[in-house]
Scaffold this active site. Structure first.
Site, PDB file in Angstrom:
ATOM      1  N   THR A 187       0.845  -1.174   0.000  1.00  0.00           N
ATOM      2  CA  THR A 187       0.000   0.000   0.000  1.00  0.00           C
ATOM      3  C   THR A 187       0.888   1.233   0.000  1.00  0.00           C
ATOM      4  O   THR A 187       2.096   1.127  -0.053  1.00  0.00           O
ATOM      5  CB  THR A 187      -0.958  -0.005   1.203  1.00  0.00           C
ATOM      6  OG1 THR A 187      -1.846   1.094   1.077  1.00  0.00           O
ATOM      7  CG2 THR A 187      -0.196   0.118   2.503  1.00  0.00           C
ATOM      8  N   GLU A 273      -7.272  12.111  -3.960  1.00  0.00           N
ATOM      9  CA  GLU A 273      -7.058  13.482  -4.426  1.00  0.00           C
ATOM     10  C   GLU A 273      -8.256  13.990  -5.220  1.00  0.00           C
ATOM     11  O   GLU A 273      -8.652  13.412  -6.226  1.00  0.00           O
ATOM     12  CB  GLU A 273      -5.784  13.537  -5.275  1.00  0.00           C
ATOM     13  CG  GLU A 273      -4.537  13.350  -4.433  1.00  0.00           C
ATOM     14  CD  GLU A 273      -3.262  13.273  -5.231  1.00  0.00           C
ATOM     15  OE1 GLU A 273      -2.189  13.469  -4.637  1.00  0.00           O
ATOM     16  OE2 GLU A 273      -3.328  13.004  -6.442  1.00  0.00           O
TER      17      GLU A 273
END
Length: 400
Positions: A187, A273
């Site tokens: 990750t 984002e």
């Protein structure tokens, strides 16, 4: 869940400092310390371009056969594509942390995140590490969670407590990630702690199992970073009987670890984002669990699906198309598709449905898409986010 993050388990201290790695006025260096020797497990990016801290941490865990006492992390600069100097700087971070904590540098895990291709300001980093070592505390987990962020808009930390025999065990973690999120056996950056006693092989097995069902099924933009890393430390302070993969209580521990990983994963996906919505894709009736997860991740990662969710457009055809393109064989004539609790397709064909209700479902902060393949007993879930105008704006000016 219980309050806290990486310092919720017994015997862990943390700190987050402003070392001015790249910007003034924000925390950008984190230090985690285990008061007792800890078993360590880790998974790393599968990107062929791997940052110096990834290479150095791999080396350290091999040298110690899965033992660690500390983690040092900087944000702002990734220390990736920096050649031999980058390797030397990553090793120096471990050396300075080791000196400050009085532990061997090989027992220090190193991580970095930020802009690729720039060198670390080592004078500032070294000063920050020494300050962090003096500031370590049980209350420092939140500051550490803040110090590892880049474009994230919020910290990500959680913890869970469970009984194991006559002992109480805690698992806690922090993570960062907002862009370049499409991991493969890893990750972005995640650091998980537990006070359970777990043997190293079982710890690694539990981390891989939990990661496959959490961090490996989230996506924001389809990009896998050079610095991806998830680390799990177990210091044994809970005093339970040592867990091995064959123990009945190992499953309880593994499930608690999964709960923490899933919660952190959802926080990452939700904070993608430019994201305005968290997308959860559930697949059932697949030939197997792995196939279900692969389909779910393909749908969550489809730019067309993500754009439709942002625009609140019930374009279920994009969902079915993304599922069919991921390489898992299934009969499209059997598939049902749901937006929330509203069925929009049956047996691979569209239904007449209430467009206003569909738009209302898609306007929520959390959106769930369900596909029933009617082809077996496999179930899987993936998480992602919508694709907004802000994603382009953020990434158009990432370096500046």
């Amino acid at each position: 869940m219980v309050p806290g993050g990486i310092t919720a388990p017994k015997g862990f201290l943390a700190a987050g400092m402003a070392a001015e790695v790249r910007k003034r006025g924000r925390r950008d260096l984190a230090l985690l310390y285990s008061e007792a020797p800890a078993a360590a497990a880790a998974l790393f990016t599968q990107n062929q371009v791997q940052a110096a801290p990834v290479l150095v941490t791999r080396e350290h865990l091999m040298q110690t056969e899965g033992q660690a006492r500390a983690v040092v992390v900087n944000s702002g600069i990734a220390n990736a594509c920096t050649g031999e100097r980058g390797i030397a700087d990553a090793r120096r971070m471990a050396e300075v942390a080791g000196e400050a904590l009085k532990v061997p540098p090989q027992q220090v895990i190193v991580a970095s995140t930020g802009v690729i291709g720039e060198y670390l300001p080592m004078e500032k980093i070294e000063a920050g590490i020494r300050k962090a070592a003096l500031a370590l505390s049980v209350d420092g987990g939140g500051a550490a969670a803040e110090a590892i962020l880049t474009t994230d808009t919020t910290t990500k930390e959680c913890a869970i407590r469970l009984p194991l025999g006559d002992k109480e065990v805690t698992v806690g973690g922090i993570a960062k990630g907002s862009g370049m999120i499409h991991p493969n056996m890893a990750t972005m950056l995640a650091f998980i702690t537990t006070d359970a006693v777990v043997e190293v092989p079982a710890l690694q097995q539990a981390l891989r199992w939990a990661t496959d069902r959490s961090f490996n099924v989230i996506t924001v933009d389809g990009d896998t970073s050079t610095n991806d890393m998830v680390v799990l430390l177990a210091n044994g302070r809970a005093g339970n009987s040592p867990l091995t993969a064959g123990d009945p209580e190992f499953t309880l521990f593994r499930d608690a670890l999964l709960a923490v990983c899933v919660e952190l994963s959802k926080m990452i996906a939700s904070d993608g984002e430019g994201a305005s919505k968290l997308l959860e894709v559930r697949v059932k009736g697949a030939p197997g669990e792995a196939e279900a997860r692969k389909i779910a991740r393909a749908v969550a990662g489809s730019n067309l699906v993500k754009a439709a969710i942002f625009g609140e457009d019930a374009n279920w055809g994009r969902v079915l198309s993304a599922a069919g393109a991921c390489g898992v064989p299934f009969d499209p004539n059997l598939v049902d598709v749901f937006l929330g609790d509203l069925q929009v397709a049956a047996r691979g064909m569209g239904l007449a449905f209430d467009e206003e209700k569909a738009r209302s479902i898609l306007s929520q902060r959390e959106v769930t898409i369900t596909l029933d393949l009617h082809s077996g007993g496999g179930r899987g879930t993936a998480w992602g986010c919508d694709l907004s105008f802000d994603y382009v704006r953020i990434n158009a000016h990432y370096r500046t």
